[in-house]
Design a protein around this motif. Structure first.
Motif, mmCIF file in Angstrom:
data_model
loop_
_atom_site.group_PDB
_atom_site.id
_atom_site.type_symbol
_atom_site.label_atom_id
_atom_site.label_comp_id
_atom_site.label_asym_id
_atom_site.label_seq_id
_atom_site.Cartn_x
_atom_site.Cartn_y
_atom_site.Cartn_z
ATOM 1 N N LEU A 73 12.835 -5.591 -18.816
ATOM 2 C CA LEU A 73 14.005 -6.093 -19.525
ATOM 3 C C LEU A 73 15.004 -4.970 -19.778
ATOM 4 O O LEU A 73 16.223 -5.153 -19.630
ATOM 5 C CB LEU A 73 13.573 -6.730 -20.842
ATOM 6 C CG LEU A 73 14.643 -7.464 -21.656
ATOM 7 C CD1 LEU A 73 15.165 -8.671 -20.891
ATOM 8 C CD2 LEU A 73 14.073 -7.902 -23.000
ATOM 9 N N VAL A 74 14.498 -3.800 -20.138
ATOM 10 C CA VAL A 74 15.369 -2.645 -20.356
ATOM 11 C C VAL A 74 16.024 -2.215 -19.049
ATOM 12 O O VAL A 74 17.240 -1.986 -18.974
ATOM 13 C CB VAL A 74 14.568 -1.480 -20.973
ATOM 14 C CG1 VAL A 74 15.431 -0.222 -21.055
ATOM 15 C CG2 VAL A 74 14.055 -1.858 -22.346
ATOM 16 N N LEU A 75 15.215 -2.110 -17.988
ATOM 17 C CA LEU A 75 15.731 -1.631 -16.707
ATOM 18 C C LEU A 75 16.747 -2.608 -16.111
ATOM 19 O O LEU A 75 17.763 -2.193 -15.555
ATOM 20 C CB LEU A 75 14.579 -1.429 -15.726
ATOM 21 C CG LEU A 75 13.573 -0.322 -16.080
ATOM 22 C CD1 LEU A 75 12.395 -0.344 -15.122
ATOM 23 C CD2 LEU A 75 14.247 1.043 -16.055
ATOM 24 N N GLN A 76 16.488 -3.900 -16.229
ATOM 25 C CA GLN A 76 17.349 -4.900 -15.613
ATOM 26 C C GLN A 76 18.685 -5.073 -16.322
ATOM 27 O O GLN A 76 19.656 -5.531 -15.704
ATOM 28 C CB GLN A 76 16.624 -6.246 -15.563
ATOM 29 C CG GLN A 76 15.441 -6.268 -14.611
ATOM 30 C CD GLN A 76 14.578 -7.503 -14.781
ATOM 31 O OE1 GLN A 76 14.862 -8.366 -15.620
ATOM 32 N NE2 GLN A 76 13.510 -7.594 -14.003
ATOM 33 N N ASN A 77 18.733 -4.737 -17.605
ATOM 34 C CA ASN A 77 19.963 -4.974 -18.374
ATOM 35 C C ASN A 77 20.660 -3.684 -18.795
ATOM 36 O O ASN A 77 21.652 -3.748 -19.518
ATOM 37 C CB ASN A 77 19.638 -5.798 -19.618
ATOM 38 C CG ASN A 77 19.182 -7.200 -19.286
ATOM 39 O OD1 ASN A 77 19.982 -8.090 -19.036
ATOM 40 N ND2 ASN A 77 17.868 -7.411 -19.279
ATOM 41 N N SER A 78 20.172 -2.552 -18.342
ATOM 42 C CA SER A 78 20.725 -1.272 -18.794
ATOM 43 C C SER A 78 22.199 -1.130 -18.429
ATOM 44 O O SER A 78 23.015 -0.678 -19.250
ATOM 45 C CB SER A 78 19.916 -0.114 -18.195
ATOM 46 O OG SER A 78 19.886 -0.213 -16.777
ATOM 47 N N TYR A 79 22.581 -1.522 -17.217
ATOM 48 C CA TYR A 79 23.973 -1.340 -16.802
ATOM 49 C C TYR A 79 24.909 -2.282 -17.547
ATOM 50 O O TYR A 79 26.056 -1.923 -17.835
ATOM 51 C CB TYR A 79 24.127 -1.510 -15.291
ATOM 52 C CG TYR A 79 23.305 -2.605 -14.674
ATOM 53 C CD1 TYR A 79 23.772 -3.901 -14.590
ATOM 54 C CD2 TYR A 79 22.045 -2.331 -14.157
ATOM 55 C CE1 TYR A 79 23.025 -4.902 -14.011
ATOM 56 C CE2 TYR A 79 21.276 -3.327 -13.569
ATOM 57 C CZ TYR A 79 21.767 -4.613 -13.507
ATOM 58 O OH TYR A 79 21.013 -5.602 -12.934
ATOM 59 N N ILE A 80 24.435 -3.485 -17.909
ATOM 60 C CA ILE A 80 25.264 -4.383 -18.703
ATOM 61 C C ILE A 80 25.474 -3.809 -20.100
ATOM 62 O O ILE A 80 26.574 -3.884 -20.671
ATOM 63 C CB ILE A 80 24.621 -5.779 -18.787
ATOM 64 C CG1 ILE A 80 24.567 -6.419 -17.399
ATOM 65 C CG2 ILE A 80 25.404 -6.667 -19.754
ATOM 66 C CD1 ILE A 80 25.909 -6.633 -16.755
ATOM 67 N N LEU A 81 24.432 -3.202 -20.661
ATOM 68 C CA LEU A 81 24.555 -2.604 -21.990
ATOM 69 C C LEU A 81 25.520 -1.419 -21.969
ATOM 70 O O LEU A 81 26.296 -1.223 -22.912
ATOM 71 C CB LEU A 81 23.181 -2.156 -22.497
ATOM 72 C CG LEU A 81 22.146 -3.274 -22.690
ATOM 73 C CD1 LEU A 81 20.813 -2.700 -23.153
ATOM 74 C CD2 LEU A 81 22.639 -4.302 -23.692
ATOM 75 N N ILE A 82 25.485 -0.634 -20.894
ATOM 76 C CA ILE A 82 26.424 0.484 -20.770
ATOM 77 C C ILE A 82 27.861 -0.039 -20.708
ATOM 78 O O ILE A 82 28.765 0.476 -21.386
ATOM 79 C CB ILE A 82 26.091 1.319 -19.514
ATOM 80 C CG1 ILE A 82 24.754 2.041 -19.698
ATOM 81 C CG2 ILE A 82 27.199 2.344 -19.238
ATOM 82 C CD1 ILE A 82 24.249 2.727 -18.442
ATOM 83 N N LEU A 83 28.079 -1.068 -19.898
ATOM 84 C CA LEU A 83 29.418 -1.648 -19.800
ATOM 85 C C LEU A 83 29.844 -2.281 -21.123
ATOM 86 O O LEU A 83 31.023 -2.217 -21.501
ATOM 87 C CB LEU A 83 29.451 -2.708 -18.696
ATOM 88 C CG LEU A 83 29.340 -2.209 -17.252
ATOM 89 C CD1 LEU A 83 29.255 -3.393 -16.299
ATOM 90 C CD2 LEU A 83 30.522 -1.320 -16.891
ATOM 91 N N ALA A 84 28.890 -2.895 -21.834
ATOM 92 C CA ALA A 84 29.228 -3.566 -23.091
ATOM 93 C C ALA A 84 29.723 -2.576 -24.139
ATOM 94 O O ALA A 84 30.594 -2.911 -24.952
ATOM 95 C CB ALA A 84 28.016 -4.327 -23.618
ATOM 96 N N ILE A 85 29.191 -1.354 -24.140
ATOM 97 C CA ILE A 85 29.655 -0.340 -25.098
ATOM 98 C C ILE A 85 31.138 -0.046 -24.859
ATOM 99 O O ILE A 85 31.954 -0.042 -25.788
ATOM 100 C CB ILE A 85 28.811 0.941 -24.970
ATOM 101 C CG1 ILE A 85 27.376 0.677 -25.431
ATOM 102 C CG2 ILE A 85 29.430 2.075 -25.791
ATOM 103 C CD1 ILE A 85 26.431 1.847 -25.186
#
Length: 416
Positions: A73-85
């Motif tokens: 879950l962390v690996l699959q959504n890491s790039y979305i979380l980076i963009l969300a910041i």
């Protein structure tokens, strides 16, 4: 590490609200309910995330909270979380960025061409790609801030330009694989150290340090609030909050330590959350971002250089989009012309679900992370249940609509 924004009246010195609720107010439960009611915007989505995890954990017979799945879950959504910041900062400033998905794909394709086709070392390629992302964001920021073109139009054009350049650069083909060093950014874990304990020792140590740091920060913020005679929550509720935070950190730490340990990209995310959280809470630049998004005419009259702030907000978004592009490419071990599709929509949705306001001036970095996790849990849980992509889109759309509707309702309630 968030700062309490409660409206609870300050207790007399030495009492700290200890007697609140004990004289017929319902005791600790009454304090909790009252605290949640007064801080619904701050805690609403956090509670929703907890409920969402609990529901999907039951529906999937516990598969959602298996250590392996939590790590994925962390690996699959890491790039979305980076963009969300980065997107949260853009939205707080009163703008929008539709180009981040295409820019993510363009940076990933550039990294592939550099490392695979021209044998450029991966550290040098990363620096070049981050600089390229910053330059792309700076161009868009200049057109918006100093050219006076609306951000919607500039970034819509950017979305088309970067997507087209990605197709040209890759010639419609997938390019890979990447060197092992860059692969670790998207798929790597911290190494094993110390004696055999059936757990990842370094992850346990990091979890312990994180829990201690969060408790220390919360106590420090509370002490500073009292020094400046600001309102603080009652002691019972504050202790309950600390217990909940430490318990959540402990659960996630044990789950990660039970599998392969801490993903490297999680450390990158942690550094971004701490750094940008401090920027938005404690720096002059962060306050200026809130100011121009909340009331631009007043900010100008106060001497805020709104054009400069907007320029740097988009430059920063470009750098984070480049970082996300590197993470995506490392995760897939290849660059694809179709990479980054709808990433901008996911980042925007994460920001609004996490508490951003359409009118600007409202939002937090932690809120963006919570919003991204809500989407991530929705995606992961529905995949485990075998829900089709068509219904997944419907459900995520309704979740976004509910989050924005909650924001509108909360504003009206606050106005009354």
């Amino acid at each position: 590490m968030s700062t309490d924004l409660t409206k609870t009246p300050a207790a007399p010195p030495g009492e700290d609200g200890a007697g609140a609720g004990s004289g017929g107010g319902g005791g600790l439960l009454g304090l909790v309910v009252d605290g949640l009611r007064r801080n619904m915007r701050q805690y609403g989505m956090l509670i929703a995330l907890g409920l969402l995890i609990a529901v999907f954990a039951v529906w999937t017979d516990g598969d959602l909270i298996l250590p392996r799945n939590v790590s994925n879950l962390v690996l699959q959504n890491s790039y979305i979380l980076i963009l969300a910041i980065g997107m949260m900062l853009v939205i707080i400033a009163g703008h929008i960025d539709l180009s981040v998905g295409s820019l993510t794909a363009f940076v990933g394709s550039t990294a592939a061409v550099l490392m695979v086709s021209h044998d450029v070392s991966w550290p040098v390629a990363m620096i070049i790609c981050l600089a390229m992302g910053g330059a792309a964001g700076a161009v868009q920021g200049y057109l918006i801030a100093y050219g006076g073109i609306p951000s919607f139009i500039v970034t819509l054009a950017g979305m088309l330009v970067w997507r087209g350049l990605t197709e040209i650069l890759l010639k419609g083909q997938t390019l890979g694989p990447f060197p092992s060093g860059i692969q670790d950014l998207g798929n790597g874990f911290l190494p094993e150290v110390g004696p055999e304990t059936n757990y990842h020792n370094l992850t346990l140590l990091l979890g312990l340090l994180l829990a201690g740091a969060v408790v220390w920060q919360e106590l420090r913020d509370r002490r500073r609030q009292r020094e400046f005679a600001l309102d603080v929550v009652p002691s019972n509720l504050f202790v309950l909050k600390l217990i909940a935070i430490v318990a959540a950190i402990a659960v996630v730490t044990m789950l990660l330590a039970s599998y392969k340990g801490t993903p490297i990209v999680l450390l990158v995310l942690g550094a971004l959350v701490v750094g940008y959280g401090y920027l938005m809470r404690n720096s002059v630049f962060g306050r200026h971002i809130y100011a121009i998004g909340g009331n631009l005419p007043a900010a100008k009259l106060s001497g805020v250089k709104d054009k400069k702030v907007s320029f740097y907000v988009f430059l920063n978004m470009g750098v984070l989009a480049a970082l996300a592009g590197l993470v995506v490419a490392a995760r897939l071990n290849a660059a694809s012309p179709k990479a980054g599709l709808n990433f901008e929509l996911e980042a925007i949705a994460a920001s609004f679900i996490g508490g951003a306001s359409m009118s600007g001036g409202v939002g937090t970095v932690l809120g963006a992370i919570i919003g991204g996790l809500v989407l991530g849990v929705l995606n992961n849980g529905m995949n485990l249940l075998g829900v089709g992509s068509d219904w997944q889109s419907v459900i995520k759309g309704l979740a976004l609509l509910a989050a924005v509707g909650f924001d509108v309702w909360n504003k009206r309630r606050g106005g009354r």
